[in-house]
Design a protein around this motif. Sequence first.
Motif, PDB file in Angstrom:
ATOM      1  N   SER A 232       0.846  -1.103  -0.094  1.00  0.00           N
ATOM      2  CA  SER A 232      -0.079   0.154   0.092  1.00  0.00           C
ATOM      3  C   SER A 232       0.891   1.144   0.113  1.00  0.00           C
ATOM      4  O   SER A 232       0.391   2.280  -0.535  1.00  0.00           O
ATOM      5  N   SER A 233       2.018   1.009   0.759  1.00  0.00           N
ATOM      6  CA  SER A 233       2.946   2.286   0.408  1.00  0.00           C
ATOM      7  C   SER A 233       3.406   2.564  -0.594  1.00  0.00           C
ATOM      8  O   SER A 233       3.717   3.779  -1.170  1.00  0.00           O
ATOM      9  N   MET A 234       3.881   1.590  -1.458  1.00  0.00           N
ATOM     10  CA  MET A 234       4.107   1.631  -3.034  1.00  0.00           C
ATOM     11  C   MET A 234       3.219   2.434  -3.607  1.00  0.00           C
ATOM     12  O   MET A 234       3.587   3.289  -4.394  1.00  0.00           O
ATOM     13  N   LEU A 235       1.965   1.986  -3.723  1.00  0.00           N
ATOM     14  CA  LEU A 235       1.003   3.034  -4.399  1.00  0.00           C
ATOM     15  C   LEU A 235       0.653   4.304  -4.017  1.00  0.00           C
ATOM     16  O   LEU A 235       0.944   5.241  -4.766  1.00  0.00           O
ATOM     17  N   VAL A 236       1.102   4.582  -2.798  1.00  0.00           N
ATOM     18  CA  VAL A 236       1.084   5.866  -2.260  1.00  0.00           C
ATOM     19  C   VAL A 236       2.098   6.860  -2.785  1.00  0.00           C
ATOM     20  O   VAL A 236       1.966   7.935  -3.125  1.00  0.00           O
ATOM     21  N   GLU A 237       3.381   6.074  -2.794  1.00  0.00           N
ATOM     22  CA  GLU A 237       4.595   6.861  -3.373  1.00  0.00           C
ATOM     23  C   GLU A 237       4.318   7.186  -4.838  1.00  0.00           C
ATOM     24  O   GLU A 237       4.869   8.182  -5.201  1.00  0.00           O
ATOM     25  N   ALA A 238       4.024   6.141  -5.612  1.00  0.00           N
ATOM     26  CA  ALA A 238       3.812   6.278  -6.863  1.00  0.00           C
ATOM     27  C   ALA A 238       2.808   7.358  -7.282  1.00  0.00           C
ATOM     28  O   ALA A 238       3.044   8.023  -8.153  1.00  0.00           O
ATOM     29  N   ALA A 239       1.455   7.286  -6.596  1.00  0.00           N
ATOM     30  CA  ALA A 239       0.844   8.674  -6.651  1.00  0.00           C
ATOM     31  C   ALA A 239       1.595  10.061  -6.299  1.00  0.00           C
ATOM     32  O   ALA A 239       1.101  10.926  -7.044  1.00  0.00           O
ATOM     33  N   ARG A 240       2.190  10.058  -5.251  1.00  0.00           N
ATOM     34  CA  ARG A 240       2.857  11.023  -5.196  1.00  0.00           C
ATOM     35  C   ARG A 240       3.958  11.446  -6.096  1.00  0.00           C
ATOM     36  O   ARG A 240       4.090  12.698  -6.349  1.00  0.00           O
ATOM     37  N   ALA A 241       4.379  10.780  -6.689  1.00  0.00           N
ATOM     38  CA  ALA A 241       5.410  11.082  -7.693  1.00  0.00           C
ATOM     39  C   ALA A 241       4.834  11.511  -8.983  1.00  0.00           C
ATOM     40  O   ALA A 241       5.203  12.578  -9.573  1.00  0.00           O
ATOM     41  N   SER A 242       3.546  10.845  -9.214  1.00  0.00           N
ATOM     42  CA  SER A 242       2.663  11.138 -10.347  1.00  0.00           C
ATOM     43  C   SER A 242       2.354  12.497 -10.201  1.00  0.00           C
ATOM     44  O   SER A 242       2.234  13.729 -11.153  1.00  0.00           O
ATOM     45  N   ARG A 243       1.991  12.935  -8.999  1.00  0.00           N
ATOM     46  CA  ARG A 243       1.231  14.267  -8.633  1.00  0.00           C
ATOM     47  C   ARG A 243       2.450  15.396  -8.830  1.00  0.00           C
ATOM     48  O   ARG A 243       1.996  16.325  -9.595  1.00  0.00           O
ATOM     49  N   ALA A 244       3.742  15.280  -8.509  1.00  0.00           N
ATOM     50  CA  ALA A 244       4.844  16.013  -8.558  1.00  0.00           C
ATOM     51  C   ALA A 244       5.021  16.235 -10.211  1.00  0.00           C
ATOM     52  O   ALA A 244       5.150  17.382 -10.677  1.00  0.00           O
TER      53      ALA A 244
END
Length: 476
Positions: A232-244
């Motif tokens: 679940s943490s992997m999905l959060v960080e992937a979304a954060r990277a996409s947001r940036a």
Amino acid sequence: MNSKALLPICLAATTLAGCSLAPGYVRPTPPVSAQWPASANYGTTYAANPATEGQPDIAAIGWREMFRSPKLQRLIEAALTNNRDLRIATLNIEVARNTYRIQRADLLPSLDASGNYTRQRLSESTSGTGKPDVTSTYAVDIGATAYEVDLFGRVRNLGSRAMNQYLATEEGRKAAQTTLVAEVANAYLTYLADVELLQLTENTLSTRQETHDLIKRSFELGSKSRLDVAQSSMLVEAARASRAQYQRQVEQDKNALTLLVGREIEPELLEPEQLAQVQVMETLPAGIPAVVLLNRPDIRQAEYALKGENANIGAARAAFFPSISLTGSAGYASTSLSDLFLAGSSGVWSFTPKVNLPIFQGGRLRSNLKLAENNRDIALAQYEKAIQTAFREVADALVSRATYTEQLQAQRALVKENEQAKTITKARYAHGIDSHFALLDAERSLYEAQQNEILVHQRSLANLIDLYKALGGGWK
């Protein structure tokens, strides 16, 4: 002044006419097929023959009719007023127009008026009186200097070349405006798409963060594994990277729009609207290649350049023949200012025709002619290439138009299926039937499908803009 003195000059300037040695211009046959590719007819939403289907010519469809969204119209208006590239193209028209006027002026004699006063001392040996003498001379006259009688069309062909260069520059401005309108519209669509992608990513990040927090608390209570927390943490960080990434792209899109518009954009124009709200005309008259392509501003620009080089051949040919120039003047001259304008006693005139016959130029004239012919051949190749390039642009846009509708429908259906798959997988995971990995995979698939839907929608609208531009619209 004796007006009869200027009679030879006036007669030569107004009655002598020559022939043109420029080759006759015949529009080249377009080096493309008479029909658009058959693949462009699949699923078309454009009028294939405007003459039979009552559709207007594409050039008659102004950009306001094509782009009906108020914000986009205001952005295009601002760009047409402030864009520096378009301003340069417009100023180039003035340069070409004045160049043509300068060249055209050579067809008429230039009349100049002059006055002079000369005071000189003559020596004993040159005065004729055996004594030193000081004399004064007053003179006024009007005349023409080195006016070329255009017997073989050299001056007229140079004027024709300058005129065609002016017309080509005018068409170049229209082509620049077409390109600018399309670039502003595409930049605006890209901005809206990136804003939607950013909003989607922020919503996804928020949802994933909430899910991650729940899984982390469950792990602390011993009901979830460490692997579930990591996934679940992997999905959060992937979304954060996409947001940036999308935050960066949105700001870059604003900068691109500002450059095209040529000034700071009003904040209300950057308030995003949904791509679905952008109103773009979807039915465009494609017509037949020979009619559509020859009306494109850039094709007309290339043809005027070809005509100009064709006329230049006539000027190069005329250089082999004799040229006649006329110089003459009439006026008054006197040693006394009080007697200067006394008719009969102070009237003077001169008339000097000059014939120049080239005998030996070391091959310069023949090389100039070959150079003019080479430039004409280059202009012909550029004209034909411009037609072929235009044909490909239209054909590509038509083929894309034939498939984008189906692709967008399929992508929207894919989003719905992914939403349903995620709902089912989430329920199965809650009942312990599916693993957490299966739920994460369903969430990733839904996010990717939603991203692709936005991108396909933006590209579908951009394809309409490309087709509008390729068919020659946008300069009115």
